[in-house]
Enzyme design. Sequence first.
Site, PDB file in Angstrom:
ATOM      1  N   SER A 135      12.267 -76.715   0.157  1.00 43.21           N
ATOM      2  CA  SER A 135      13.653 -76.531  -0.260  1.00 43.21           C
ATOM      3  C   SER A 135      14.261 -75.239   0.261  1.00 43.21           C
ATOM      4  CB  SER A 135      13.731 -76.544  -1.790  1.00 43.21           C
ATOM      5  OG  SER A 135      12.908 -75.532  -2.339  1.00 43.21           O
ATOM      6  N   GLY A 137      12.659 -73.005   2.740  1.00 39.82           N
ATOM      7  CA  GLY A 137      12.358 -72.667   4.120  1.00 39.82           C
ATOM      8  C   GLY A 137      11.366 -73.630   4.736  1.00 39.82           C
ATOM      9  N   ASP A 285       5.560 -71.757 -10.362  1.00 38.89           N
ATOM     10  CA  ASP A 285       6.107 -72.958  -9.725  1.00 38.89           C
ATOM     11  C   ASP A 285       4.994 -74.002  -9.633  1.00 38.89           C
ATOM     12  OD1 ASP A 285       7.222 -74.952  -8.195  1.00 38.89           O
ATOM     13  OD2 ASP A 285       7.958 -73.626  -6.613  1.00 38.89           O
TER      14      ASP A 285
END
Length: 392
Positions: A135, A137, A285
């Site tokens: 999303s 890079g 994440d």
Amino acid sequence: MPSRKPARRSAVPESRLSRFLTLGVMTGEVVAGVIAERLRGRNEGSLIPLSARAAARLAERLSHLRGAAMKLGQILSLEGDDLLPPEVAQALAILRADAHTMPLAQLRRVLGREWGHGWELRFAAFDYEPIAAASIGQVHRAQTADGRDLAVKVQYPGVAKSIDSDVDNVAALLRLARLLPLNFDIGGMVAEAKRQLHEEADYLAEARHLARFRRLLADEPGLHVPRVHADFTTRRVLAMDHVAGEPLEALADPDVKQAERDAAGRTLERLMLRELFEFRFMQTDPNLANYLYDRAARRIVLLDFGAVSTFPGRLVERYRRITRAVMAGDRAAVRAAAMEIGYIAPEDEDAVAEAAVDVIMLVCEPLRHRGAYDFGASDLPARARTLGLDLA
């Protein structure tokens, strides 16, 4: 370097206006799909179903846009069928591992801005075909003139400046199209997505996190953190060791023995507990694309540290108390610790407080389970979400 099937290329919309217009087109397509489904009589319940084709088009638009819009789609996809209509959940799932890549000219402009004129002379080889695209890079493999084998993450242009507007616009689309339950408060998710994305957009900060985790996990043979190369790292480019590996999902292959899967699971569980209770510093994440599995070395490679959280010692001690209380099955102690943390307010009625304890005991079911907990066979996420929505 080995050749690969070329990825889908499209220029990243850089200006806020171009991104807004792209989101506007996407909103119109989704609303049109909703209207079409209503005309077909599929309007029962609080969610408006989209056709599989319309849902796939939504995912394709987000993949083209990249940045915060795609990231919010990824976060939603992790909720799966428990939150989203099945067509949308299935379509958004591709965003966790699939994005358009920059055209060569745009990529070279970005690298020229970050590394300066003549940057190519610093490399013996630079593979312009990315090995991964996400999303924020895309990642390229390169070999420096002095022989270092690198993975170079290049941030898409314009995404850092458009985080807040992208997230707000996608959230508005979801509300307008009624793709989420009516009683679902998206505000918390929007705020968290913005916080996480602003952190992830600073690659110098991520480089510091990467180096810190490499030091912290040096004594863990089942984990590997690549080394940062500061001479090629800027705010928008991150250079680290290239490490070979397979997607973490490769552990599900039939030829992988159960003992090897269990060892990997224990390693990840130990990592999570050490992050919270020992390091007080956690990677936050959960996207599986942030991990690789090195089958030869039987170790898990940690790739992405853009989103991290630091916890004060006082808060960690409260989590320690509530964890011990959960494992002991002591509801009174769980309630007291939950009030200290802030899960329960002093003014909450007894029924509300007890319901909160019910949720805590449920989501901590693996901690209370005797023996190995089979996460694959568990319907815990669905039960937790149902209970949570009932209490909303």
